[in-house]
Design a protein around this motif. Structure first.
Motif, PDB file in Angstrom:
ATOM      1  N   GLY A  31       0.812  -1.209   0.000  1.00 48.15           N
ATOM      2  CA  GLY A  31       0.000   0.000   0.000  1.00 48.15           C
ATOM      3  C   GLY A  31       0.846   1.260   0.000  1.00 48.15           C
TER       4      GLY A  31
ATOM      5  N   ILE B 178      -3.608  -1.737   3.356  1.00 49.70           N
ATOM      6  CA  ILE B 178      -3.500  -0.988   2.099  1.00 49.70           C
ATOM      7  C   ILE B 178      -4.194   0.363   2.217  1.00 49.70           C
TER       8      ILE B 178
ATOM      9  N   CYS C  74      -8.572  -0.192  -2.161  1.00 47.30           N
ATOM     10  CA  CYS C  74      -8.467  -1.592  -2.563  1.00 47.30           C
ATOM     11  C   CYS C  74      -9.876  -2.032  -2.928  1.00 47.30           C
TER      12      CYS C  74
END
Length: 313
Positions: free
Chosen positions: A54, A91, A98
């Motif tokens: 991320g 993330i 996401c």
């Protein structure tokens, strides 16, 4: 203007029915040529943990991560209930989204496939890509397509319950979907609000040659997500092969492609793939043979190339 109670109830019901699909709409198409919404395919970052994936996606300028949830992926299917929440949380904590995952899902009759979709729904994932279907031995191609059409129809019903959108990727080769007509056929009976195609221009041009424009015209109403990558033909060991190359160095006519997308007034979210040699990252290896910076530089370069080509088209 006086509205009767009956008219008010009818209009309210109509508005409510539209709201349930609002999450599935593309961003408003703008003639101002805003940038594309591009996620990095996490297959190429499987040498990193969730958090670092991320962080690097954010640092390179991606809006999100297309997370692999499949065998040998970032998240293993059998661990999806515990690992997917961890991955998505890590993330998103980095400032990127996401909202798409890549899976090996094939059927609602598979308990693990259903578990993946249920977990994805809980994490507010919007899109998922299925596995590629194989033509069945001893069954005609037409009957095979009808069988898979039913599988997708059933997935569409489940998607509706879970507020998900499934995608089938067109892919060069001999699996179902190398031809855009195959993709169109298996999508015929499913609710297009909840299942469509992950359109891959690289594979479309490999298989379609000059007719890829016809394929795009046929499938654009079904496009939910786009895959972006490039290729050129070259000779390897005396045989012609489709060779993957960085964006803008190959045969994909991105200018015409992007102009057509703008003509059709669609701007789906993008998953950026890098399938050329990157020390094993292109294959999803957890151990790589090049410095990480080589991979990050390539990703950022391809990202910038795509955005530039889109803005100029």
């Amino acid at each position: 203007m006086v509205v009767s109670r009956r008219e008010f109830i009818a209009k309210s019901a109509c508005a409510a029915s539209l709201l349930q699909f609002s999450a599935f709409s593309f961003p408003d198409f703008s003639e101002s040529n805003d940038k594309l919404d591009i996620s990095i395919f996490s297959k190429h970052l499987q040498f990193l943990d969730y958090k670092t994936t991320g962080e690097m996606a954010a640092e390179m300028g991606f809006s999100g991560v297309d997370l692999t949830v499949r065998p040998n992926g970032h998240v293993l299917p059998e661990l999806v209930k515990t690992e997917l929440p961890k991955a998505v949380k890590a993330i998103k904590a980095s400032g990127v989204n996401c909202k798409m995952i890549t899976t090996s899902i094939e059927s609602t009759n598979n308990a693990l496939d259903v578990a993946i979709l249920e977990a994805a729904s809980k994490e507010q994932i919007s899109y998922y890509r299925t596995n590629w279907f194989k033509y069945k031995e001893g069954v005609s191609m037409e009957n095979s397509l009808q069988i898979y059409q039913e599988e997708i129809k059933n997935l569409g019903h489940l998607n509706e319950k879970l507020a998900l959108i499934g995608c089938y990727q067109n892919h060069a080769g001999t699996s179902v979907g190398a031809s855009y007509w195959e993709v169109k056929k298996i999508l015929e009976t499913v609710n297009k609000q909840h299942f469509g195609t992950q359109y891959d221009i690289r594979h479309a041009m490999v298989e379609g040659g000059y007719s890829w424009e016809n394929g795009l015209q046929l499938l654009y109403p079904n496009i939910k997500v786009m895959v972006i990558k490039d290729f050129k033909w070259g000779i390897v060991n005396g045989k012609w092969e489709a060779l993957n190359v960085p964006i803008g160095e190959g045969m994909v006519d991105f200018t015409k492609y992007f102009k057509l997308l703008k003509q059709y007034k669609i701007k789906p979210p993008v998953s950026l793939h890098l399938e050329y040699d990157l020390g094993g990252a292109e294959k999803g290896n957890q151990e790589i043979t090049v410095d990480k910076k080589v991979i990050f530089d390539a990703m950022k370069r391809d990202l910038n190339s795509v955005q530039k080509l889109w803005l100029e088209a």
